[in-house]
Design a protein around this motif. Structure first.
Motif, PDB file in Angstrom:
ATOM      1  N   GLY A  35       0.820  -1.201   0.000  1.00 21.50           N
ATOM      2  CA  GLY A  35       0.000   0.000   0.000  1.00 21.50           C
ATOM      3  C   GLY A  35       0.857   1.254   0.000  1.00 21.50           C
ATOM      4  O   GLY A  35       2.013   1.234   0.413  1.00 21.50           O
ATOM      5  N   ARG A  36       0.254   2.331  -0.488  1.00 26.14           N
ATOM      6  CA  ARG A  36       0.900   3.643  -0.524  1.00 26.14           C
ATOM      7  C   ARG A  36      -0.036   4.661   0.125  1.00 26.14           C
ATOM      8  O   ARG A  36      -1.240   4.622  -0.090  1.00 26.14           O
ATOM      9  CB  ARG A  36       1.159   4.078  -1.961  1.00 26.14           C
ATOM     10  N   ARG A  37       0.545   5.544   0.905  1.00 26.13           N
ATOM     11  CA  ARG A  37      -0.218   6.621   1.557  1.00 26.13           C
ATOM     12  C   ARG A  37      -1.499   6.100   2.197  1.00 26.13           C
ATOM     13  O   ARG A  37      -2.600   6.563   1.897  1.00 26.13           O
ATOM     14  CB  ARG A  37      -0.525   7.726   0.565  1.00 26.13           C
ATOM     15  N   MET A  38      -1.343   5.158   3.069  1.00 27.23           N
ATOM     16  CA  MET A  38      -2.496   4.547   3.725  1.00 27.23           C
ATOM     17  C   MET A  38      -2.869   5.365   4.949  1.00 27.23           C
ATOM     18  O   MET A  38      -2.066   5.544   5.854  1.00 27.23           O
ATOM     19  CB  MET A  38      -2.191   3.094   4.067  1.00 27.23           C
ATOM     20  N   ARG A  39      -4.101   5.843   4.962  1.00 23.46           N
ATOM     21  CA  ARG A  39      -4.577   6.731   6.031  1.00 23.46           C
ATOM     22  C   ARG A  39      -5.422   5.970   7.040  1.00 23.46           C
ATOM     23  O   ARG A  39      -6.190   5.087   6.683  1.00 23.46           O
ATOM     24  CB  ARG A  39      -5.404   7.858   5.437  1.00 23.46           C
ATOM     25  N   THR A  40      -5.254   6.379   8.291  1.00 23.22           N
ATOM     26  CA  THR A  40      -6.074   5.863   9.392  1.00 23.22           C
ATOM     27  C   THR A  40      -6.425   7.060  10.275  1.00 23.22           C
ATOM     28  O   THR A  40      -5.835   8.131  10.114  1.00 23.22           O
ATOM     29  CB  THR A  40      -5.304   4.836  10.247  1.00 23.22           C
ATOM     30  N   PRO A  41      -7.338   6.889  11.211  1.00 20.96           N
ATOM     31  CA  PRO A  41      -7.601   7.986  12.152  1.00 20.96           C
ATOM     32  C   PRO A  41      -6.352   8.380  12.960  1.00 20.96           C
ATOM     33  O   PRO A  41      -6.244   9.512  13.417  1.00 20.96           O
ATOM     34  CB  PRO A  41      -8.690   7.418  13.070  1.00 20.96           C
ATOM     35  N   ALA A  42      -5.410   7.461  13.122  1.00 24.04           N
ATOM     36  CA  ALA A  42      -4.198   7.740  13.905  1.00 24.04           C
ATOM     37  C   ALA A  42      -3.128   8.467  13.092  1.00 24.04           C
ATOM     38  O   ALA A  42      -2.216   9.048  13.657  1.00 24.04           O
ATOM     39  CB  ALA A  42      -3.621   6.438  14.442  1.00 24.04           C
ATOM     40  N   GLY A  43      -3.215   8.394  11.769  1.00 20.06           N
ATOM     41  CA  GLY A  43      -2.201   9.016  10.921  1.00 20.06           C
ATOM     42  C   GLY A  43      -2.063   8.272   9.610  1.00 20.06           C
ATOM     43  O   GLY A  43      -2.875   7.403   9.283  1.00 20.06           O
ATOM     44  N   GLU A  44      -1.006   8.606   8.899  1.00 18.13           N
ATOM     45  CA  GLU A  44      -0.779   8.044   7.568  1.00 18.13           C
ATOM     46  C   GLU A  44       0.542   7.284   7.544  1.00 18.13           C
ATOM     47  O   GLU A  44       1.504   7.667   8.208  1.00 18.13           O
ATOM     48  CB  GLU A  44      -0.732   9.179   6.543  1.00 18.13           C
ATOM     49  N   VAL A  45       0.565   6.214   6.755  1.00 18.69           N
ATOM     50  CA  VAL A  45       1.794   5.471   6.510  1.00 18.69           C
ATOM     51  C   VAL A  45       2.127   5.654   5.032  1.00 18.69           C
ATOM     52  O   VAL A  45       1.286   5.404   4.165  1.00 18.69           O
ATOM     53  CB  VAL A  45       1.631   3.975   6.854  1.00 18.69           C
ATOM     54  N   ASP A  46       3.361   6.092   4.751  1.00 21.99           N
ATOM     55  CA  ASP A  46       3.749   6.379   3.369  1.00 21.99           C
ATOM     56  C   ASP A  46       3.756   5.123   2.509  1.00 21.99           C
ATOM     57  O   ASP A  46       3.178   5.107   1.424  1.00 21.99           O
ATOM     58  CB  ASP A  46       5.122   7.045   3.317  1.00 21.99           C
ATOM     59  N   LEU A  47       4.416   4.071   2.968  1.00 17.10           N
ATOM     60  CA  LEU A  47       4.487   2.810   2.228  1.00 17.10           C
ATOM     61  C   LEU A  47       4.295   1.640   3.187  1.00 17.10           C
ATOM     62  O   LEU A  47       4.798   1.666   4.309  1.00 17.10           O
ATOM     63  CB  LEU A  47       5.857   2.641   1.557  1.00 17.10           C
ATOM     64  N   VAL A  48       3.588   0.636   2.723  1.00 15.83           N
ATOM     65  CA  VAL A  48       3.509  -0.636   3.432  1.00 15.83           C
ATOM     66  C   VAL A  48       4.080  -1.668   2.475  1.00 15.83           C
ATOM     67  O   VAL A  48       3.643  -1.765   1.320  1.00 15.83           O
ATOM     68  CB  VAL A  48       2.069  -0.996   3.834  1.00 15.83           C
ATOM     69  N   VAL A  49       5.077  -2.413   2.951  1.00 13.43           N
ATOM     70  CA  VAL A  49       5.751  -3.390   2.097  1.00 13.43           C
ATOM     71  C   VAL A  49       5.807  -4.733   2.796  1.00 13.43           C
ATOM     72  O   VAL A  49       5.751  -4.819   4.025  1.00 13.43           O
ATOM     73  CB  VAL A  49       7.172  -2.906   1.702  1.00 13.43           C
ATOM     74  N   ARG A  50       5.915  -5.771   1.988  1.00 12.33           N
ATOM     75  CA  ARG A  50       5.958  -7.146   2.510  1.00 12.33           C
ATOM     76  C   ARG A  50       7.142  -7.875   1.893  1.00 12.33           C
ATOM     77  O   ARG A  50       7.429  -7.751   0.712  1.00 12.33           O
ATOM     78  CB  ARG A  50       4.674  -7.885   2.157  1.00 12.33           C
ATOM     79  N   ARG A  51       7.801  -8.649   2.749  1.00 12.58           N
ATOM     80  CA  ARG A  51       8.789  -9.620   2.288  1.00 12.58           C
ATOM     81  C   ARG A  51       8.610 -10.838   3.163  1.00 12.58           C
ATOM     82  O   ARG A  51       8.833 -10.765   4.378  1.00 12.58           O
ATOM     83  CB  ARG A  51      10.210  -9.057   2.374  1.00 12.58           C
ATOM     84  N   GLY A  52       8.159 -11.915   2.564  1.00  8.88           N
ATOM     85  CA  GLY A  52       7.856 -13.121   3.326  1.00  8.88           C
ATOM     86  C   GLY A  52       6.736 -12.852   4.312  1.00  8.88           C
ATOM     87  O   GLY A  52       5.677 -12.337   3.950  1.00  8.88           O
ATOM     88  N   SER A  53       6.976 -13.169   5.577  1.00 13.16           N
ATOM     89  CA  SER A  53       5.942 -12.976   6.608  1.00 13.16           C
ATOM     90  C   SER A  53       6.162 -11.685   7.395  1.00 13.16           C
ATOM     91  O   SER A  53       5.652 -11.550   8.501  1.00 13.16           O
ATOM     92  CB  SER A  53       5.927 -14.172   7.564  1.00 13.16           C
ATOM     93  N   LEU A  54       6.893 -10.742   6.814  1.00 11.67           N
ATOM     94  CA  LEU A  54       7.164  -9.482   7.487  1.00 11.67           C
ATOM     95  C   LEU A  54       6.492  -8.327   6.754  1.00 11.67           C
ATOM     96  O   LEU A  54       6.701  -8.144   5.552  1.00 11.67           O
ATOM     97  CB  LEU A  54       8.675  -9.236   7.545  1.00 11.67           C
ATOM     98  N   LEU A  55       5.682  -7.580   7.481  1.00 11.12           N
ATOM     99  CA  LEU A  55       5.103  -6.339   6.967  1.00 11.12           C
ATOM    100  C   LEU A  55       5.883  -5.185   7.567  1.00 11.12           C
ATOM    101  O   LEU A  55       6.033  -5.098   8.789  1.00 11.12           O
ATOM    102  CB  LEU A  55       3.636  -6.206   7.385  1.00 11.12           C
TER     103      LEU A  55
END
Length: 122
Positions: A35-55
């Motif tokens: 994901g990119r620029r993922m917004r929540t009520p707590a704030g925003e995360v610029d990038l969400v990335v995965r490699r194997g079982s790690l987010l």
């Protein structure tokens, strides 16, 4: 004090460019963009990335010089990213996944610097 509209637009453009570069760099290192620029009520995360079982929830910071990057990230900002990441984790995680908070630092003339697992609660 709010930035004037032209300065804000330029900063937004630079931020998006930095996020594109960071995403490209992470993909080259074997990460999948979730994901990119993922917004929540707590704030925003610029990038969400995965490699194997790690987010990894990645805060991207770009500055005009490498020296300016030392001040680009602070505990307050990381705590907001961590709170947003915690909310997003439950929607994005698969059974057995782990999570961490990372930072990507970008400045002209240097390769991106990936700081892994920068948040340990506070």
């Amino acid at each position: 004090m709010k930035r004037p509209a032209p300065a804000r637009k330029l900063a937004e453009k630079r931020g998006r460019q930095a996020e594109r570069i960071a995403g490209w760099w992470l993909r080259l290192k074997g990460w999948q963009i979730v994901g990119r620029r993922m917004r929540t009520p707590a704030g925003e995360v610029d990038l969400v990335v995965r490699r194997g079982s790690l987010l990894a929830f990645v805060e991207v910071k770009a500055r005009a010089s490498w020296a300016d990057l030392d001040l680009a990230i602070d505990e307050r900002r990381l705590s907001r990213v961590a709170a947003a990441a915690e909310m997003l984790f439950y929607d994005l995680a698969q059974p057995g996944d782990d999570m961490r908070i990372d930072v990507m630092l970008l400045a002209p003339g240097r390769p991106p610097r990936h700081l892994a697992n920068v948040w340990h609660g506070g």
